[in-house]
Scaffold this active site. Structure first.
Site, PDB file in Angstrom:
ATOM      1  N   HIS A   8      -3.687   4.709   4.393  1.00  0.00           N
ATOM      2  CA  HIS A   8      -4.842   3.792   4.279  1.00  0.00           C
ATOM      3  C   HIS A   8      -5.995   4.469   3.529  1.00  0.00           C
ATOM      4  O   HIS A   8      -6.565   3.912   2.594  1.00  0.00           O
ATOM      5  CB  HIS A   8      -5.291   3.347   5.677  1.00  0.00           C
ATOM      6  CG  HIS A   8      -6.568   2.592   5.667  1.00  0.00           C
ATOM      7  ND1 HIS A   8      -6.678   1.347   5.077  1.00  0.00           N
ATOM      8  CD2 HIS A   8      -7.813   2.909   6.119  1.00  0.00           C
ATOM      9  CE1 HIS A   8      -7.941   0.933   5.185  1.00  0.00           C
ATOM     10  NE2 HIS A   8      -8.633   1.859   5.806  1.00  0.00           N
ATOM     11  N   ARG A  13       0.862  -1.183   0.000  1.00  0.00           N
ATOM     12  CA  ARG A  13       0.000   0.000   0.000  1.00  0.00           C
ATOM     13  C   ARG A  13       0.898   1.231   0.000  1.00  0.00           C
ATOM     14  O   ARG A  13       1.422   1.628   1.039  1.00  0.00           O
ATOM     15  CB  ARG A  13      -0.896  -0.026   1.253  1.00  0.00           C
ATOM     16  CG  ARG A  13      -2.097   0.917   1.171  1.00  0.00           C
ATOM     17  CD  ARG A  13      -2.730   1.089   2.530  1.00  0.00           C
ATOM     18  NE  ARG A  13      -1.912   1.949   3.360  1.00  0.00           N
ATOM     19  CZ  ARG A  13      -1.825   1.864   4.698  1.00  0.00           C
ATOM     20  NH1 ARG A  13      -2.509   0.956   5.368  1.00  0.00           N
ATOM     21  NH2 ARG A  13      -1.052   2.705   5.363  1.00  0.00           N
ATOM     22  N   TYR A  65       3.032   5.426  11.805  1.00  0.00           N
ATOM     23  CA  TYR A  65       3.225   4.029  12.233  1.00  0.00           C
ATOM     24  C   TYR A  65       4.101   3.190  11.290  1.00  0.00           C
ATOM     25  O   TYR A  65       4.330   2.021  11.552  1.00  0.00           O
ATOM     26  CB  TYR A  65       1.874   3.326  12.441  1.00  0.00           C
ATOM     27  CG  TYR A  65       0.940   3.379  11.228  1.00  0.00           C
ATOM     28  CD1 TYR A  65       1.088   2.502  10.169  1.00  0.00           C
ATOM     29  CD2 TYR A  65      -0.090   4.324  11.161  1.00  0.00           C
ATOM     30  CE1 TYR A  65       0.246   2.546   9.074  1.00  0.00           C
ATOM     31  CE2 TYR A  65      -0.937   4.380  10.072  1.00  0.00           C
ATOM     32  CZ  TYR A  65      -0.766   3.487   9.033  1.00  0.00           C
ATOM     33  OH  TYR A  65      -1.603   3.540   7.945  1.00  0.00           O
TER      34      TYR A  65
HETATM   35  C1  LIG Z   1     -16.248  -5.177   9.891  1.00  0.00           C
HETATM   36  C2  LIG Z   1     -15.287  -4.029   9.867  1.00  0.00           C
HETATM   37  N1  LIG Z   1     -14.392  -3.883  10.871  1.00  0.00           N
HETATM   38  C3  LIG Z   1     -13.526  -2.848  10.854  1.00  0.00           C
HETATM   39  C4  LIG Z   1     -13.544  -1.946   9.834  1.00  0.00           C
HETATM   40  C5  LIG Z   1     -12.548  -0.773   9.821  1.00  0.00           C
HETATM   41  N2  LIG Z   1     -11.568  -0.986   8.776  1.00  0.00           N
HETATM   42  C6  LIG Z   1     -11.644  -0.353   7.589  1.00  0.00           C
HETATM   43  S1  LIG Z   1     -10.405  -0.768   6.541  1.00  0.00           S
HETATM   44  C7  LIG Z   1      -9.712  -1.817   7.682  1.00  0.00           C
HETATM   45  C8  LIG Z   1      -8.428  -2.540   7.370  1.00  0.00           C
HETATM   46  C9  LIG Z   1      -8.543  -3.493   6.241  1.00  0.00           C
HETATM   47  O1  LIG Z   1      -7.257  -3.901   5.831  1.00  0.00           O
HETATM   48  P1  LIG Z   1      -7.068  -4.880   4.628  1.00  0.00           P
HETATM   49  O2  LIG Z   1      -8.115  -5.946   4.656  1.00  0.00           O
HETATM   50  O3  LIG Z   1      -5.659  -5.330   4.642  1.00  0.00           O
HETATM   51  O4  LIG Z   1      -7.392  -3.987   3.341  1.00  0.00           O
HETATM   52  P2  LIG Z   1      -6.598  -2.699   2.792  1.00  0.00           P
HETATM   53  O5  LIG Z   1      -7.355  -1.511   3.323  1.00  0.00           O
HETATM   54  O6  LIG Z   1      -5.207  -2.762   3.299  1.00  0.00           O
HETATM   55  O7  LIG Z   1      -6.662  -2.767   1.314  1.00  0.00           O
HETATM   56  C10 LIG Z   1     -10.461  -1.817   8.852  1.00  0.00           C
HETATM   57  C11 LIG Z   1     -10.113  -2.611  10.041  1.00  0.00           C
HETATM   58  C12 LIG Z   1     -14.505  -2.118   8.813  1.00  0.00           C
HETATM   59  N3  LIG Z   1     -14.568  -1.306   7.753  1.00  0.00           N
HETATM   60  N4  LIG Z   1     -15.354  -3.181   8.847  1.00  0.00           N
END
Ligand SMILES: Cc1ncc(C[n+]2csc(CCOP(=O)(O)OP(=O)(O)O)c2C)c(N)n1
Ligand SMILES: [Mg+2]
Length: 305
Positions: free
Chosen positions: A260, A256, A269
């Site tokens: 985020h 990434r 971080y």
């Molecule tokens: C059920 C749920 N829990 C928490 C969140 C908050 N949240 C948004 S993005 C994220 C991280 C996801 O990381 P990843 O699956 O690695 O995808 P990336 O964003 O890195 O592409 C979290 C915890 C959410 N959107 N939905």
């Protein structure tokens, strides 16, 4: 004791960081047309991303998750999926949605806070974005179940991040896909971070691909910056599903390169050195050098070099 099972995970890669072949290239990769379409898709994705972030920074757009570093996966998948297949995306697939028919305006509307951006005819039967993590994995198995019951040769293709693979929904979806041999492709964009949680501490397994072994489905790991590896893995997975042989899990190793979302500040971080190293692996510039030659990329040598 008798060994009752042994699994292995293969890693696919055809190009090194400079875009030089490190394995025998498939025949299609010696023709410029397909490679040029992938390059075009990636450049459009990056330009749109830059524009949307500028709009957000000037107060004209809501919180937005960047595609920076994920362009290759969308660029290839969008060309290989058939119109009748169904995309069940996550919140970083804007470019794939556009390749499949969404208007750029739909994307701007959605991330600008207007939900009608999810409802335009351009999406066809594709699903809207899933922001709740990993829920879309289960939706995709539902779609694939319908295809199977109706005897249709269509495939559900769903994307998620590395963090999503830690969720129960994802594991349940894999299990069902394996038990019922569903025509579904689970594409994991392993960009090494789930917001501020690094991949190294979110799962004890060596690879995320091996989660497919426990579900009895095909699984492999690929270089997520390598369009040829993505093409080969996605084409195989789509064919496998269309031939009635069931699901595939593809773990694409990427990074990434952005925060985020625009609401995040990753400098709080993660180390800049890690980010700098990841930029070296992003091949967009290497692809440009290769494909903008007048011979349109035919200088690829079909042998390791
Ligand atoms: C059920 C749920 N829990 C928490 C969140 C908050 N949240 C948004 S993005 C994220 C991280 C996801 O990381 P990843 O699956 O690695 O995808 P990336 O964003 O890195 O592409 C979290 C915890 C959410 N959107 N939905
Ligand atoms: Mg991630």
């Amino acid at each position: 004791m008798t060994q009752v099972y042994q699994g292995e995970i293969q890693f696919r890669r055809f190009l090194d960081e400079q875009g030089t072949p490190v394995a025998e290239l498939p025949g299609w990769a010696r023709q410029p047309e397909t490679l040029q379409s992938y390059y075009r898709n990636m450049v459009l994705a990056r330009q749109l991303d830059t524009k949307i972030i500028a709009l957000q920074r000037t107060g004209q757009m809501g919180t937005y998750p960047s595609m920076l570093g994920a362009e290759a996966m969308d660029a290839v998948s969008g060309e290989l999926m058939q119109q009748g297949d169904v995309l069940v995306p996550y919140y970083r697939n804007h470019s794939l949605q556009i390749i499949r028919g969404a208007e750029i305006l739909d994307i701007l509307n959605y991330w600008g806070g207007d939900e009608r951006g999810s409802a335009s005819p351009g999406y066809g039967e594709d699903f809207p974005n899933a922001v709740p993590i990993a829920t879309q994995s289960l939706h995709a198995t539902g779609v694939a179940t319908a295809f199977k019951i109706r005897g249709e040769k269509r495939v559900a293709v769903t994307f998620c991040g590395d963090g999503a693979t830690s969720k129960g929904d994802f594991m349940e979806a894999l299990n069902l896909a394996g038990a019922w041999q569903l025509p579904v492709v689970f594409f994991v964009n392993n960009n090494q971070w789930a917001i501020s949680v690094p991949r190294s501490i979110q799962c004890g397994a060596e690879t995320l691909a091996q989660k497919g072994l426990g579900a009895g489905i095909r699984c492999e790991q690929i270089d997520g910056n390598d369009v040829i590896a993505i093409h080969e893995a996605m084409a195989d997975a789509l064919k496998h599903a269309r031939d009635g042989k069931g699901a595939t899990l593809i773990e694409a190793i990427s990074y990434r390169l952005s925060d985020h979302t625009t609401a995040d500040d990753a400098t709080r971080y993660r180390h800049n050195d890690e980010l700098k190293a990841a930029w070296q692996k992003n091949r967009l510039n290497a692809y440009r050098t290769i494909w903008l030659r007048t011979d349109g990329g035919t200088k690829f040598r079909n042998r390791p070099g």
